[in-house]
Write a protein that holds these residues in place. Structure first.
Motif, PDB file in Angstrom:
ATOM      1  N   LYS A  79       0.786  -1.148   0.059  1.00 28.11           N
ATOM      2  CA  LYS A  79      -0.108  -0.045   0.031  1.00 28.11           C
ATOM      3  C   LYS A  79       0.848   1.323   0.019  1.00 28.11           C
ATOM      4  O   LYS A  79       2.066   1.251   0.195  1.00 28.11           O
ATOM      5  CB  LYS A  79      -0.804  -0.149   1.140  1.00 28.11           C
ATOM      6  CG  LYS A  79      -1.843  -1.216   1.295  1.00 28.11           C
ATOM      7  CD  LYS A  79      -2.601  -1.238   2.414  1.00 28.11           C
ATOM      8  CE  LYS A  79      -3.494  -2.620   2.575  1.00 28.11           C
ATOM      9  NZ  LYS A  79      -4.393  -2.703   3.793  1.00 28.11           N
ATOM     10  N   LYS A 160       0.564 -10.046  -3.964  1.00 32.01           N
ATOM     11  CA  LYS A 160       0.141 -10.218  -2.418  1.00 32.01           C
ATOM     12  C   LYS A 160       0.024  -9.014  -1.717  1.00 32.01           C
ATOM     13  O   LYS A 160      -0.931  -8.745  -0.982  1.00 32.01           O
ATOM     14  CB  LYS A 160       1.393 -11.102  -1.862  1.00 32.01           C
ATOM     15  CG  LYS A 160       1.206 -11.336  -0.438  1.00 32.01           C
ATOM     16  CD  LYS A 160      -0.092 -11.982   0.122  1.00 32.01           C
ATOM     17  CE  LYS A 160      -0.242 -12.613   1.572  1.00 32.01           C
ATOM     18  NZ  LYS A 160      -1.326 -13.397   1.825  1.00 32.01           N
ATOM     19  N   PHE A 161       1.051  -8.049  -1.974  1.00 28.92           N
ATOM     20  CA  PHE A 161       0.923  -6.865  -0.838  1.00 28.92           C
ATOM     21  C   PHE A 161       0.043  -5.706  -1.604  1.00 28.92           C
ATOM     22  O   PHE A 161      -0.284  -4.916  -0.709  1.00 28.92           O
ATOM     23  CB  PHE A 161       2.197  -6.276  -0.784  1.00 28.92           C
ATOM     24  CG  PHE A 161       2.933  -7.439   0.130  1.00 28.92           C
ATOM     25  CD1 PHE A 161       2.508  -8.377   1.299  1.00 28.92           C
ATOM     26  CD2 PHE A 161       4.362  -8.018  -0.266  1.00 28.92           C
ATOM     27  CE1 PHE A 161       3.251  -9.136   2.016  1.00 28.92           C
ATOM     28  CE2 PHE A 161       5.242  -9.106   0.380  1.00 28.92           C
ATOM     29  CZ  PHE A 161       4.429  -9.640   1.521  1.00 28.92           C
ATOM     30  N   GLN A 164      -3.476  -7.628  -2.803  1.00 25.85           N
ATOM     31  CA  GLN A 164      -4.196  -8.659  -1.656  1.00 25.85           C
ATOM     32  C   GLN A 164      -4.728  -9.936  -2.169  1.00 25.85           C
ATOM     33  O   GLN A 164      -5.657 -10.342  -1.669  1.00 25.85           O
ATOM     34  CB  GLN A 164      -5.326  -7.728  -1.047  1.00 25.85           C
ATOM     35  CG  GLN A 164      -4.953  -6.666  -0.005  1.00 25.85           C
ATOM     36  CD  GLN A 164      -4.538  -5.445  -0.650  1.00 25.85           C
ATOM     37  OE1 GLN A 164      -5.030  -4.997  -1.522  1.00 25.85           O
ATOM     38  NE2 GLN A 164      -3.155  -5.456  -0.074  1.00 25.85           N
ATOM     39  N   ARG A 339       8.037  -6.423   1.342  1.00 28.46           N
ATOM     40  CA  ARG A 339       7.038  -5.603   1.379  1.00 28.46           C
ATOM     41  C   ARG A 339       7.449  -4.062   1.625  1.00 28.46           C
ATOM     42  O   ARG A 339       8.133  -3.802   2.465  1.00 28.46           O
ATOM     43  CB  ARG A 339       5.883  -5.631   2.626  1.00 28.46           C
ATOM     44  CG  ARG A 339       4.556  -5.024   2.371  1.00 28.46           C
ATOM     45  CD  ARG A 339       4.083  -5.109   3.745  1.00 28.46           C
ATOM     46  NE  ARG A 339       3.785  -6.249   4.529  1.00 28.46           N
ATOM     47  CZ  ARG A 339       2.515  -6.601   4.777  1.00 28.46           C
ATOM     48  NH1 ARG A 339       1.490  -5.876   4.131  1.00 28.46           N
ATOM     49  NH2 ARG A 339       2.097  -7.839   5.193  1.00 28.46           N
TER      50      ARG A 339
END
Length: 509
Positions: A79, A160-161, A164, A339
């Motif tokens: 994000k 994934k990050f 999601q 991440r």
């Protein structure tokens, strides 16, 4: 075990079947034993599709370099407000330890020496052979393997990050195949990932045990037996399972930092007490030759020379298949610890830092070995021919002051790399068989730890580690196709995100 998916049960069942197949004595089933069958299949793939491995690996390098300079480089793996979870030093240490740390220790002196005595072209044991030996060692452990790792790791981290999505490889392909990838085909993709990881890591555990055993034998004079190797696997299994149960932020993090410190100290020791000026000159000229000849080496096949073709098949194509087989494991782990970094920062870090450090490692250890043989009359290759590649490092270190003590430090380094790789693998296998959970249950990690060590121990006992290795490399062929699809899926997703950002900007304007 509530979180496990059907991939867990399918993979565990087939892994056990392969282990049972591997322990059947060759004289009981001479034509259909695991070693024979996998060797035939691997030989066919390397002989008929060597060009495919070369083109694929080179394409991943081009794709990674493109991302550094593309407009997508500023996209964050997470994000907008996410910050990196680990410092640069810890991040580099973790991805390096999981990626190829134990391999560098094993092959640091052995591979350049092997190429020096048996070069890909030209006369052996000449100045030109020495330059070529180092150039190809850089090539095999440089940009190509890390571009392969970066491609799959970037895709996993991005989906994934940022999106999601579940942290499994099949989820990356959803932009191409939609919901169809959530069914049988998705299970097949994730099974290939787990299959390659189980057998790739099990082989490394076996090779690690062989090198530790060989080192102890070389330093202490004790006999390197299968019993000693099994005892080493048992001890290391207890250590890495203990580490695995403590999680990423304790066990793997601290071990990775320890690995980097020990590796750096060993590197500095050999660099300073060895032929320093020769090593640095050798490093500089070889690295320049590596960069200059990278395009031609990347696509070099020898259709008019069977002898040279055998060298390329046995080294370059074998390595490319091996790195692709390892990509699901290393890529998943690198993604998990990345991440919050931008795509440009991620690709630069994953490509350049390990490549340069690895090149320096080969220059120091391989350069010192070649110097000893060329100028001081020391025959390290004789130790390798008599015992195996596992003693090359120790045969080199015995020519240095306090070489016995430093060899003990090297054995400790191998142990910590050994533990870190196995520790990371149990986490990755747990993640891939629990629908991408970032915190797989300890019970799942325990099962995979037992299967990994069990496979390594049983096949060491039966002498079938080669079969295990070739089995994982066979899995690299379908996974190379999966990785090509991953590249197209990433590009499609990046373009879609760029459109959304552009549309949002227009609305605000």
């Amino acid at each position: 075990m509530k979180k496990v998916t059907r991939v867990f049960y399918i993979s565990a069942f087939i892994a056990v079947l392969f282990i049972i197949w591997g322990i059947i004595p060759k004289d009981v089933w001479p034509n259909a034993n695991l070693d024979n069958v996998t060797t035939i299949v691997q030989g066919f793939l390397v002989d008929k599709f060597g060009w495919f491995y070369l083109i694929s690996a080179t394409a991943f390098v081009i794709f990674a370099i493109y991302l550094i300079f593309s407009k997508y480089g500023n996209i964050k793996l997470g994000k907008p407000g996410d910050k990196p979870e680990y410092s640069y030093l810890t991040w580099f240490a973790m991805l390096f330890s999981a990626g190829m740390g134990i391999g560098l220790v094993f092959w640091g002196a052995a591979e350049p020496l092997s190429h020096f005595h048996t070069p890909p072209y030209g006369d052996a044991e000449t100045n030109e052979a020495a330059k070529t030996a180092m150039q190809y060692s850089f090539f095999h452990w440089g940009l190509h393997p890390w571009a392969i790792y970066a491609t799959i790791a970037l895709a996993l981290a991005y989906f994934k990050f940022r999106k999601q999505a579940p942290g499994v490889v099949s989820a990356i392909l959803e932009p191409l195949f939609g919901d169809r990838i959530k069914g049988t085909w998705g299970t097949v993709v994730d099974f290939i990932v787990v299959f390659a990881t189980i057998f790739g890591v099990s082989t490394s555990l076996g090779l690690g045990a062989i090198q530790i055993s060989g080192g102890l034998s070389f330093v202490t004079g004790m006999e390197s037996t299968i019993t000693l190797q099994l005892i080493i696997i048992a001890i290391v299994t207890v250590l890495y399972m203990t580490s695995a149960m403590t999680g990423l932020n304790r066990g793997i993090k601290y071990l990775s930092n320890t690995n980097l410190i020990l590796a750096f100290l060993l590197l500095v020791f050999v660099l300073i007490l060895g032929p320093t000026n020769f090593i640095m000159n050798f490093f500089t000229t070889s690295f320049g030759s590596y960069l200059q000849n990278l395009p031609s080496m990347s696509l070099r096949m020898t259709p008019f020379s069977e002898d040279n073709a055998g060298w390329i098949n046995g080294w370059t194509i074998f390595y490319w298949a091996w790195w692709i087989a390892w990509a699901p494991f290393v890529g998943t782990f690198i993604a998990r610890v990345s991440r919050g970094r931008t795509i440009r920062e991620f690709v630069l870090g994953v490509l350049l830092v390990p490549t340069i450090f690895g090149a320096l490692w080969f220059a120091v250890f391989g350069g010192s070995a070649i110097h000893l043989e060329s100028f001081e009359g020391v025959n390290i290759m004789q130790h390798i021919n008599n015992t195996g590649e596992e003693v090359a490092l120790f045969a080199l270190l015995e020519n240095f002051p306090i070489g016995g003590f430093i060899s003990i430090i090297a054995i400790l380094l191998i142990c910590t790399f050994f533990i870190t790789s196995a520790d990371s693998a149990t986490f990755v296998l747990g993640m891939q068989t629990t629908g991408g959970s970032l915190y797989p249950p300890n019970s799942v990690k325990f099962v995979w730890g037992v299967i990994q060590s069990g496979a390594a121990a049983v096949l060491l006992w039966q002498g079938g580690l080669n079969a295990l290795q070739t089995a994982s490399i066979i899995a690299a062929f379908p996974f190379a196709i999966i990785m090509i699809l991953v590249v197209f899926s990433l590009i499609k997703s990046f373009k879609q995100e760029a459109k959304e950002v552009d549309l949002s900007s227009r609305r605000k304007g």
